[in-house]
Design a protein around this motif. Sequence first.
Motif, PDB file in Angstrom:
ATOM      1  N   GLY A  22       0.794  -1.222   0.000  1.00 10.97           N
ATOM      2  CA  GLY A  22       0.000   0.000   0.000  1.00 10.97           C
ATOM      3  C   GLY A  22       0.824   1.268   0.000  1.00 10.97           C
ATOM      4  O   GLY A  22       0.310   2.349  -0.313  1.00 10.97           O
ATOM      5  N   ALA A  23       2.110   1.156   0.373  1.00  7.72           N
ATOM      6  CA  ALA A  23       3.068   2.282   0.369  1.00  7.72           C
ATOM      7  C   ALA A  23       2.716   3.383   1.357  1.00  7.72           C
ATOM      8  O   ALA A  23       3.168   4.521   1.210  1.00  7.72           O
ATOM      9  CB  ALA A  23       3.205   2.872  -1.045  1.00  7.72           C
ATOM     10  N   PHE A  24       1.935   3.073   2.372  1.00  2.53           N
ATOM     11  CA  PHE A  24       1.684   4.034   3.444  1.00  2.53           C
ATOM     12  C   PHE A  24       2.836   3.993   4.435  1.00  2.53           C
ATOM     13  O   PHE A  24       3.416   2.935   4.701  1.00  2.53           O
ATOM     14  CB  PHE A  24       0.391   3.691   4.200  1.00  2.53           C
ATOM     15  CG  PHE A  24      -0.880   4.045   3.478  1.00  2.53           C
ATOM     16  CD1 PHE A  24      -1.485   5.279   3.674  1.00  2.53           C
ATOM     17  CD2 PHE A  24      -1.475   3.140   2.614  1.00  2.53           C
ATOM     18  CE1 PHE A  24      -2.661   5.606   3.024  1.00  2.53           C
ATOM     19  CE2 PHE A  24      -2.655   3.449   1.961  1.00  2.53           C
ATOM     20  CZ  PHE A  24      -3.253   4.692   2.159  1.00  2.53           C
ATOM     21  N   SER A  25       3.135   5.136   5.046  1.00  4.13           N
ATOM     22  CA  SER A  25       4.083   5.165   6.163  1.00  4.13           C
ATOM     23  C   SER A  25       3.300   5.077   7.467  1.00  4.13           C
ATOM     24  O   SER A  25       2.091   5.330   7.501  1.00  4.13           O
ATOM     25  CB  SER A  25       4.897   6.457   6.141  1.00  4.13           C
ATOM     26  OG  SER A  25       4.051   7.575   6.407  1.00  4.13           O
ATOM     27  N   LEU A  26       3.992   4.723   8.555  1.00  2.96           N
ATOM     28  CA  LEU A  26       3.338   4.680   9.865  1.00  2.96           C
ATOM     29  C   LEU A  26       2.801   6.058  10.231  1.00  2.96           C
ATOM     30  O   LEU A  26       1.716   6.189  10.804  1.00  2.96           O
ATOM     31  CB  LEU A  26       4.322   4.185  10.924  1.00  2.96           C
ATOM     32  CG  LEU A  26       3.780   4.083  12.358  1.00  2.96           C
ATOM     33  CD1 LEU A  26       2.569   3.164  12.425  1.00  2.96           C
ATOM     34  CD2 LEU A  26       4.879   3.598  13.309  1.00  2.96           C
TER      35      LEU A  26
END
Length: 236
Positions: A22-26
Amino acid sequence: MALKTLNAANAAALDKDLMSTGAFSLDQLMELAGLSVSQAVYKVHPPSRGANVLVVCGPGNNGGDGLVAARHLFYYGYKPTVCYPKETKNELYQRLMTQLKNLDIPFTRDFAGALKSTHHVVDAIFGFSFSGEVREPFDAIIEAMEKTDVAVTAVDAPSSWSIESGPPQEGPGKTFQPEALVSLTAPKPLVKHFKGRHFVGGRFLPPSVAEKYNLDMPEYQGVDQIVELDRNGHRL
């Protein structure tokens, strides 16, 4: 159609998928979660009912969601206080704390003292990864939330509850029923034991990920990041 629930193992796996494929960061996920929580608080307890909000944060990601929510609440016109008895030294959490301190948002470790002057509490202590016994200093804080007449909004789970089976059979949290619950991404199995107002905040979940975990995507309205559900899991 009632929304399907997401157990603890799948919730952890879904988060990993969001941060890999998904390429989301924390940081992003925490920001979206905290924004959802802040919108739910505004729905159940608008500032006109009392602006003092006490946000109690645990040492993990649930606590980070609470720190983000406190910042948004400040900009909505609330006067948040953050109770953070076990601060996380991780760089991300330190930045979130600095953002709040730059707004002169007070921090305290005295939950019982701060509770005396607050109008609403945000429970951001433990989330879907919690298991085992509640230890100091959170046992006394959960007992205080359990006994207070001040309304509480819980983040993803009422603290001390099992994600699968709900409230503990004994000890802190046995009779804990917050006024509101914000399920992040999707409801967890514990919702069948919850009696208050229930919101879902997951307006960032890619359809491909929802399909992989067999989740239903609720219909969000306008710019809302949350959807309120009835006791049967249907959108209100």
